[in-house]
Design a protein around this motif. Structure first.
Motif, mmCIF file in Angstrom:
data_model
loop_
_atom_site.group_PDB
_atom_site.id
_atom_site.type_symbol
_atom_site.label_atom_id
_atom_site.label_comp_id
_atom_site.label_asym_id
_atom_site.label_seq_id
_atom_site.Cartn_x
_atom_site.Cartn_y
_atom_site.Cartn_z
ATOM 1 N N ASP A 1 41.542 95.756 72.898
ATOM 2 C CA ASP A 1 42.798 95.539 73.502
ATOM 3 C C ASP A 1 43.877 96.609 72.664
ATOM 4 N N THR B 1 50.069 88.025 79.731
ATOM 5 C CA THR B 1 49.874 86.548 79.446
ATOM 6 C C THR B 1 50.907 85.867 78.742
ATOM 7 N N LEU C 1 52.676 77.936 83.347
ATOM 8 C CA LEU C 1 52.773 76.522 84.356
ATOM 9 C C LEU C 1 51.489 76.497 84.920
ATOM 10 N N THR D 1 45.173 88.400 89.544
ATOM 11 C CA THR D 1 45.314 87.023 89.381
ATOM 12 C C THR D 1 46.725 86.663 90.109
HETATM 13 C C1 LIG Z 1 57.088 86.609 84.579
HETATM 14 C C2 LIG Z 1 55.680 86.158 84.888
HETATM 15 C C3 LIG Z 1 55.528 84.719 84.870
HETATM 16 C C4 LIG Z 1 54.252 84.094 85.230
HETATM 17 N N1 LIG Z 1 54.150 82.798 85.068
HETATM 18 C C5 LIG Z 1 52.747 82.159 85.504
HETATM 19 C C6 LIG Z 1 52.632 80.624 85.356
HETATM 20 O O1 LIG Z 1 53.374 79.888 85.213
HETATM 21 N N2 LIG Z 1 51.081 80.444 85.603
HETATM 22 C C7 LIG Z 1 50.106 81.120 85.696
HETATM 23 O O2 LIG Z 1 49.086 80.702 85.685
HETATM 24 N N3 LIG Z 1 50.460 82.613 85.664
HETATM 25 C C8 LIG Z 1 51.694 83.166 85.452
HETATM 26 N N4 LIG Z 1 51.630 84.392 85.488
HETATM 27 C C9 LIG Z 1 50.632 85.380 85.550
HETATM 28 C C10 LIG Z 1 49.849 85.284 84.295
HETATM 29 O O3 LIG Z 1 50.520 85.922 83.243
HETATM 30 C C11 LIG Z 1 48.813 86.476 84.578
HETATM 31 O O4 LIG Z 1 48.013 85.838 85.680
HETATM 32 C C12 LIG Z 1 47.642 86.471 83.513
HETATM 33 O O5 LIG Z 1 48.385 86.708 82.319
HETATM 34 C C13 LIG Z 1 46.626 87.741 83.831
HETATM 35 O O6 LIG Z 1 45.839 87.744 82.491
HETATM 36 P P1 LIG Z 1 45.264 89.130 82.391
HETATM 37 O O7 LIG Z 1 44.443 88.726 80.957
HETATM 38 O O8 LIG Z 1 44.416 89.701 83.648
HETATM 39 O O9 LIG Z 1 46.500 90.085 81.967
HETATM 40 P P2 LIG Z 1 47.226 90.558 80.745
HETATM 41 O O10 LIG Z 1 47.367 89.328 79.898
HETATM 42 O O11 LIG Z 1 48.294 91.334 81.157
HETATM 43 O O12 LIG Z 1 46.076 91.054 79.823
HETATM 44 C C14 LIG Z 1 45.550 92.514 80.084
HETATM 45 C C15 LIG Z 1 45.315 93.329 78.684
HETATM 46 O O13 LIG Z 1 44.837 94.468 78.869
HETATM 47 C C16 LIG Z 1 45.454 95.236 77.694
HETATM 48 N N5 LIG Z 1 45.264 96.682 78.266
HETATM 49 C C17 LIG Z 1 45.602 97.266 79.453
HETATM 50 N N6 LIG Z 1 45.197 98.493 79.344
HETATM 51 C C18 LIG Z 1 44.639 98.737 78.311
HETATM 52 C C19 LIG Z 1 44.111 100.044 77.790
HETATM 53 N N7 LIG Z 1 44.243 100.970 78.726
HETATM 54 N N8 LIG Z 1 43.468 99.831 76.597
HETATM 55 C C20 LIG Z 1 43.575 98.738 76.112
HETATM 56 N N9 LIG Z 1 43.957 97.663 76.209
HETATM 57 C C21 LIG Z 1 44.596 97.642 77.542
HETATM 58 C C22 LIG Z 1 46.640 94.816 77.643
HETATM 59 O O14 LIG Z 1 47.359 95.388 76.358
HETATM 60 C C23 LIG Z 1 46.616 93.203 77.970
HETATM 61 O O15 LIG Z 1 46.656 92.660 76.823
HETATM 62 C C24 LIG Z 1 52.997 84.895 85.116
HETATM 63 C C25 LIG Z 1 53.267 86.441 85.136
HETATM 64 C C26 LIG Z 1 54.506 86.734 84.861
HETATM 65 C C27 LIG Z 1 54.775 88.252 84.554
#
Ligand SMILES: Cc1cc2nc3c(=O)[nH]c(=O)nc-3n(C[C@H](O)[C@H](O)[C@H](O)COP(=O)(O)OP(=O)(O)OC[C@H]3O[C@@H](n4cnc5c(N)ncnc54)[C@H](O)[C@@H]3O)c2cc1C
Length: 403
Positions: A34, A44, A50, A351
């Motif tokens: 990451d 995240t 929630l 997601t």
């Molecule tokens: C305002 C808001 C409110 C939300 N509320 C909710 C809620 O109440 N309940 C719920 O279930 N979900 C909620 N969500 C959605 C939830 O946050 C996401 O569905 C979830 O975090 C997705 O996880 P992820 O691991 O796919 O993405 P991320 O957490 O974004 O992880 C992706 C990772 O990839 C890394 N990355 C990206 N590109 C590169 C690269 N080129 N090289 C190295 N690393 C890289 C980033 O640094 C990041 O850490 C909300 C989202 C937002 C924005």
């Protein structure tokens, strides 16, 4: 020793995937990468965190319900707070939602239907319609819902992964993929795959298989190598409001659910020990599918959220104390996650605003797919056909209960 799997992205999805893959394949060398300094620091960390089991789509119920089962076991480790959700409907919305609600079993799905009087026993709410704001007619109190710490959840998976011998490289920003032969003039019969990835310092990492779990950054990372991931970013904002006390919101603080209001997709999460409520809004048309401006917009709060709160909670005294923005990683057609592969690269994401509440199931399904299994076992013991979340053999239902 050669690396077997590299997972790019240590958000909740990449960390859960890494954890379940390492658990299944303890002898394999697996590297989680990451660009941030810790797990769960991307979108995240921006989420409202929630969780709810209340969906009309069977797929969503399975993904969220089984994940919640696992989170309940983790309890205070992920600061789980099962406050419930109170989903409010106007008379018209209630009539329109009947088809979806009648498919659900209140006992099995742990919810109860409230009439207006019972809502008024919980909330100090103005139930009358005015202008853009519809009436409050009915509610659903969902008991298997609440909040947790999304970063603690991502870190739980990442540290389990490490404790099993998984490797993590933080502060590593992947800038490009190395495709077999470094040649863009492939013939259709060429066996093209990903040989490696290159970080911001020019270091190359080779592996047999790659998993991209980069959430909202997935499109920007995969489009240049010719992959239409089906995942697009959309900005979402949250506003923390300092309240003097909860007298203008709740009848008493023993029942303090997350509340979904009947107007404009506005929802609130009370954090009463800090005298705060967090408010968000599910806007749609007009908000681009772009990662253009990561700053929250106070005007957006004033136009889209504040009037709704003022209408429904006229006695609530609040001031805006904090605001932040993040990006949903949308799979627009059905707002359900995607797990798909091209050659030796698999991506997991899409997601669509509910990745925290579904992460455990998504991690298990992605790990099963990497091993070539047709089915994954979820935390509640149910089986899930892996190809249902693919793009090619997709088999998911339309979600009717959208915030
Ligand atoms: C305002 C808001 C409110 C939300 N509320 C909710 C809620 O109440 N309940 C719920 O279930 N979900 C909620 N969500 C959605 C939830 O946050 C996401 O569905 C979830 O975090 C997705 O996880 P992820 O691991 O796919 O993405 P991320 O957490 O974004 O992880 C992706 C990772 O990839 C890394 N990355 C990206 N590109 C590169 C690269 N080129 N090289 C190295 N690393 C890289 C980033 O640094 C990041 O850490 C909300 C989202 C937002 C924005």
């Amino acid at each position: 020793m050669a690396i077997d799997y590299i997972i790019i992205g240590a958000g909740v999805i990449g960390s859960a995937t890494a954890c379940y893959l390492k658990k299944a394949l303890p002898e394999s060398r697996i590297l989680l990468i990451d660009r941030n300094h810790t797990a769960g620091a991307g979108n995240t960390a921006k989420s409202a965190a929630l969780f709810r089991n209340f969906f009309s789509s069977r797929t969503n119920r399975l993904l969220a319900g089984s994940s919640i089962r696992y989170y309940l076991e983790l309890g205070s480790k992920v600061r789980l707070d099962p406050t419930g959700y109170l989903w409010l409907f106007s008379k018209e919305q209630w009539n329109d939602s009947q088809k979806a609600i009648q498919q659900l079993d209140p006992e099995k799905n742990k919810f109860e239907i409230l009439d207006r009087d019972r809502i008024m026993d919980i909330l100090r709410i103005n139930y009358q319609a005015k202008g853009h704001f519809p009436d409050v007619n009915s509610g659903i109190f969902c008991h298997l819902c609440g909040s947790l710490s999304a970063t603690a959840l991502a870190q739980h998976y990442a540290s389990l992964f490490e404790s099993m011998g998984g490797e993590i490289n933080f502060n590593t920003d992947i800038k490009e993929f190395i495709i077999t032969g470094q040649n863009s003039c492939y013939a259709p019969w060429d066996d093209v795959s990903v040989d490696g990835i290159v970080d911001q310092k020019g270091n190359a990492y080779n592996a047999k298989k790659f998993i991209v779990a980069t959430g909202a950054w997935t499109h920007d990372l995969l489009a240049p190598i010719g992959i239409a991931s089906g995942i697009l970013p959309k900005k979402r904002q949250l506003f923390a409001l300092k309240i003097k006390n909860n007298a203008g919101l709740l009848v008493n603080s023993t029942i303090r659910p997350a509340i979904i209001l009947p107007a404009g997709g506005v929802y609130i999460k009370p954090v009463l020990d800090k005298n705060i409520i967090i408010a968000g809004c599910a806007d749609d048309l007009g908000q681009p599918f772009l990662m253009s401006d990561p700053e929250p917009d106070p005007l957006y709060f004033q136009n889209a959220i504040e009037p709704v709160l003022n209408h429904y909670f006229p006695e609530l005294d609040f001031t805006l104390s904090l605001k932040w923005a993040g990006y949903y990683d949308y799979h627009w057609p059905d707002m359900t996650p995607v797990i798909e592969s091209v050659a030796n690269l698999t991506w997991v994401g899409g997601t669509s605003g509910s990745g925290i509440m579904k992460a455990d199931a998504i991690g298990r399904i992605a790990a099963a797919r990497m091993q070539g299994y047709e089915e994954a076992f979820l935390a509640d013991g149910s089986k899930f056909k892996v190809s249902r979340l693919s793009l090619r053999d997709r088999d998911v239902e339309k979600e009717e209960l959208i915030i």
